[in-house]
Scaffold this motif. Structure first.
Motif, PDB file in Angstrom:
ATOM      1  N   UNK A  91       0.855  -1.185   0.000  1.00 48.59           N
ATOM      2  CA  UNK A  91       0.000   0.000   0.000  1.00 48.59           C
ATOM      3  C   UNK A  91       0.892   1.238   0.000  1.00 48.59           C
ATOM      4  N   UNK A  92       0.666   2.119  -0.970  1.00 46.49           N
ATOM      5  CA  UNK A  92       1.432   3.363  -1.043  1.00 46.49           C
ATOM      6  C   UNK A  92       0.966   4.326   0.039  1.00 46.49           C
ATOM      7  N   UNK A  93       1.906   4.988   0.682  1.00 42.98           N
ATOM      8  CA  UNK A  93       1.612   6.057   1.632  1.00 42.98           C
ATOM      9  C   UNK A  93       2.110   7.361   1.019  1.00 42.98           C
ATOM     10  N   UNK A  94       1.177   8.158   0.509  1.00 47.74           N
ATOM     11  CA  UNK A  94       1.527   9.410  -0.171  1.00 47.74           C
ATOM     12  C   UNK A  94       1.080  10.582   0.693  1.00 47.74           C
TER      13      UNK A  94
ATOM     14  N   UNK B 257       4.533   1.305   1.771  1.00 53.13           N
ATOM     15  CA  UNK B 257       5.498   1.814   0.787  1.00 53.13           C
ATOM     16  C   UNK B 257       5.431   3.339   0.816  1.00 53.13           C
ATOM     17  N   UNK B 258       6.260   3.997   1.631  1.00 55.62           N
ATOM     18  CA  UNK B 258       6.268   5.469   1.653  1.00 55.62           C
ATOM     19  C   UNK B 258       6.793   6.034   0.338  1.00 55.62           C
ATOM     20  N   UNK B 259       6.120   7.060  -0.187  1.00 55.04           N
ATOM     21  CA  UNK B 259       6.558   7.706  -1.426  1.00 55.04           C
ATOM     22  C   UNK B 259       6.501   9.217  -1.261  1.00 55.04           C
TER      23      UNK B 259
ATOM     24  N   UNK C 181      -4.151  11.972   1.775  1.00 54.63           N
ATOM     25  CA  UNK C 181      -5.134  12.912   2.321  1.00 54.63           C
ATOM     26  C   UNK C 181      -6.092  13.299   1.203  1.00 54.63           C
ATOM     27  N   UNK C 182      -7.300  13.792   1.559  1.00 54.16           N
ATOM     28  CA  UNK C 182      -8.289  14.115   0.520  1.00 54.16           C
ATOM     29  C   UNK C 182      -7.772  15.059  -0.550  1.00 54.16           C
ATOM     30  N   UNK C 183      -6.954  16.055  -0.177  1.00 55.10           N
ATOM     31  CA  UNK C 183      -6.483  17.033  -1.142  1.00 55.10           C
ATOM     32  C   UNK C 183      -5.551  16.476  -2.200  1.00 55.10           C
ATOM     33  N   UNK C 184      -4.941  15.317  -1.952  1.00 60.26           N
ATOM     34  CA  UNK C 184      -4.012  14.716  -2.908  1.00 60.26           C
ATOM     35  C   UNK C 184      -4.611  13.532  -3.644  1.00 60.26           C
ATOM     36  N   UNK C 185      -5.813  13.137  -3.258  1.00 62.11           N
ATOM     37  CA  UNK C 185      -6.377  11.898  -3.794  1.00 62.11           C
ATOM     38  C   UNK C 185      -6.557  11.959  -5.308  1.00 62.11           C
ATOM     39  N   UNK C 186      -7.004  13.099  -5.834  1.00 62.84           N
ATOM     40  CA  UNK C 186      -7.270  13.192  -7.272  1.00 62.84           C
ATOM     41  C   UNK C 186      -5.994  13.070  -8.092  1.00 62.84           C
ATOM     42  N   UNK C 187      -4.960  13.824  -7.707  1.00 65.34           N
ATOM     43  CA  UNK C 187      -3.722  13.792  -8.494  1.00 65.34           C
ATOM     44  C   UNK C 187      -3.030  12.439  -8.391  1.00 65.34           C
ATOM     45  N   UNK C 188      -3.019  11.850  -7.193  1.00 63.71           N
ATOM     46  CA  UNK C 188      -2.404  10.537  -7.031  1.00 63.71           C
ATOM     47  C   UNK C 188      -3.192   9.492  -7.806  1.00 63.71           C
TER      48      UNK C 188
END
Length: 625
Positions: free
Chosen positions: A72-75, A97-99, A126-133
């Motif tokens: 699981x990626x941790x962004x 998996x920290x990225x 976090x919600x603010x990064x969900x779309x781009x990730x």
């Protein structure tokens, strides 16, 4: 040469999830982590009880998107969400998996490479990064599940009061992990090659955390201050996991905040009476340069740095509590240590607090470290001896000598050998060879890369005891009076007409040859040459300086390299700010510089062109985790 040191076994080999449970049961209201905003003010805090409860709740949600053993990626940025997510994965048996989190909606190429390599089942952010990730993942691996962690909308949280002393053995949620199981993948910085996923086990974490505790002299009163990114091993293993291991408090700020206002770091150390804090060598240089700039403007660097550009507050900068100022993750420079100690001595910093150390992701983190309160050790080596891969003291410590800073002593429960990389034989005393390490902190290998794992993690010495396997670090070093001195990277070694040249030495000479050369922004490497076999290439970033001619800068650099190293630069490239790529810890990516040079080169520096601003911020933005 080899050193093997053994110490007593720890009282209990407790995994980190078990340790967190104990902390939550015995220190539920103690602040585990305090988070500072970009002005150095407290943004939020996380107690041991809150962390454990939130991690348990999230671990149950993870069951819907991943199974034990999945990646699981941790962004995340440098906030509490990352820590909650990391421990939720450990509780569930999921491989974290920290990225590097996206910046301005851009997902870094290194993160894309990691996704292809580890084949994640889900991503946490976090919600603010969900779309781009999510959009980036859909391009690479469609079907990756997405889960947003919003701590402002927590529900069904297990309270610390509900945790009982025997709950650890009841139910699947709190089952202790197998110490041989993979806890997370720490992707390498990619300074010499594509990132590889180091398989760090729960047992590796336990072993290295105990090594750090002993080496740094930590206990529950040892407050930390840190700013390294959590996807980097120094930020995660050192600034997040070590405080939990000992039951202390860690005060954390973002890398961007540090880069913009480096004296905030020192202000936090002063304000929270930190025992331990540190970073790569460039961090200490950055503080010195910022202090000089503030002094030139007539500002008092001893004032609390929260209230203006970097000064004029109510409190006073007092660094007398700082016992371990660790310096690692890139070459350590004696002049950096000396300048920092001199600059901040009036504010309580003691030179003996400087703590050089050496480590790498393949060893979980720490390999060697100084003794608290001892201060750094240095030796001055004759340059002609270094060219023959041997340490010979320079006559009187002067003349044509190169100063090397010690990276500390070999620690308990590990074996360190200096080995001839061509033969595998242990080097005689004084010889420079590859650093090999064996111990319980050495990771299992690289994720789904058996060939590289065998080559790196399964080395054997012909005369060693049967069954002992060593990690080949790829670093060159020498042991002198039980102190490890790192000489450079084996892959970066430059061989010109049979002479061994260390790129960091040439880079240092280049930086010091002319004021226009930017410190820490030089790459030296060799390329094939049909006539000479190898040709020395130096790429140097040049700061925007009035009335400076490129020919004058080039002449100064060429003359200095010939004078100091008795070798001519085959091709000197002067380029603008932020052209050289770096890793997340600030190391110049020489392999990337070599590839770019061979593929078309760097734009030539023009004194009339405007240099890019915020070079160190760009350095972090463009880094590889």
């Amino acid at each position: 040469m080899s050193v093997s040191v053994s110490g007593p076994e720890p009282a209990a080999a407790r995994s980190l999830p078990e340790t967190l449970h104990v902390r939550a049961a015995t220190q539920p209201t103690d602040r585990a982590y305090v988070f500072l905003d970009d002005r150095g003010e407290e943004n939020c805090a996380l107690t041991y009880g809150e962390l454990h409860a939130e991690a348990l709740t999230l671990s149950r949600r993870l069951a819907d998107v991943a199974r034990p053993g999945d990646r699981v990626l941790l962004a995340f940025g440098s906030g509490p969400e990352f820590i909650v997510a990391y421990f939720a994965c450990l509780h569930r048996g999921i491989i974290a998996v920290p990225v590097n989190p996206p910046r301005a909606g851009h997902v870094q190429s290194s993160t894309r490479a990691i996704v292809r390599d580890c084949d994640p089942a889900a991503v946490l952010t976090v919600p603010g990064l969900l779309a781009s990730v999510g959009a980036a993942l859909d391009e690479i691996r469609p079907g990756v599940r997405r889960l947003a962690l919003d701590r402002d909308r927590r529900a069904d949280v297990v309270t610390a009061d509900a945790l009982t002393a025997d709950a650890l053995t009841e139910g699947g949620d709190l089952r202790p992990p197998d110490l041989e199981a993979i806890a997370f993948l720490q992707y390498t910085s990619g300074s010499t090659a594509a990132p590889k996923g180091v398989m760090v086990t729960h047992g590796n974490l336990v072993a290295n955390q105990e090594m750090i505790r002993r080496a740094f002299g930590h206990d529950e009163r040892s407050t930390f201050v840190g700013w390294a990114p959590f996807f980097h091993d120094q930020g995660l293993i050192g600034n997040v996991l070590q405080p939990l291991h000992i039951g202390a408090t860690s005060v954390l700020m973002s890398p961007a905040a540090f880069v913009r206002r480096p004296l905030l770091w020192l202000s936090a150390i002063s304000r929270y009476r930190a025992h331990t804090s540190g970073g790569p060598n460039f961090a200490f240089d950055l503080c010195v340069s910022r202090a000089a700039r503030e002094a030139a403007r007539g500002r008092d660097i001893g004032a609390d740095t929260r209230t203006n550009g970097d000064g004029d507050g109510d409190g006073r900068l007092d660094l007398s509590s700082w016992k371990v100022a660790f310096n690692g993750a890139e070459p350590i420079r004696a002049e950096t240590l000396a300048r920092f100690a001199e600059t901040f001595a009036p504010h309580g910093f003691r030179p003996e607090a400087s703590y050089p150390c050496y480590g790498l992701a393949e060893a979980t983190l720490l390999v060697t470290g100084s003794r608290p309160g001892r201060g750094p050790r240095t030796i001055t080596a004759a340059r002609d001896g270094l060219a023959r891969r041997s340490y010979v003291p320079a006559a009187g410590g002067l003349g044509r000598g190169q100063v090397l800073v010690g990276s500390g002593r070999v620690l308990p429960e590990e074996t360190v050998r200096i080995v001839d990389p061509a033969t595998g034989q242990v080097c005689p005393p004084g010889a420079i060879g590859e650093i090999w390490v064996s111990g319980p902190h050495i990771a299992r290998g690289y994720w789904r890369n058996p060939e590289a794992s065998t080559a790196t993690f399964e080395a054997t010495c012909p005369d060693d005891e049967p069954g002992r396997r060593f990690l080949r670090t790829g670093d060159l070093g020498v042991l002198v009076d039980d102190e490890l001195y790192v000489a450079g990277r084996l892959k970066d070694l430059i061989i010109i007409r049979g002479r061994n040249l260390y790129p960091q030495d040439i880079e240092r000479t280049t930086e010091q040859a002319h004021p226009a050369a930017r410190p820490g922004r030089v790459a030296a490497f060799a390329v094939p040459d049909p006539a000479a076999g190898e040709r020395l290439v130096v790429v140097a970033e040049v700061r925007e300086t009035p009335d400076v001619l490129p020919d004058d800068v080039a002449a100064s650099i060429r003359a200095a390299v010939v004078r100091e190293h008795e070798v001519s630069i085959g091709d000197l490239v002067l380029t603008g700010a932020s052209e050289l790529a770096t890793t997340s810890s600030g190391k110049i990516m020489r392999a990337a510089a070599r590839a770019r040079y061979q593929d078309g080169g760097f734009p030539a520096w023009s004194p009339g062109a405007r240099a890019a601003s915020q070079p160190l911020a760009a350095q972090l933005d463009r880094s590889t985790p």
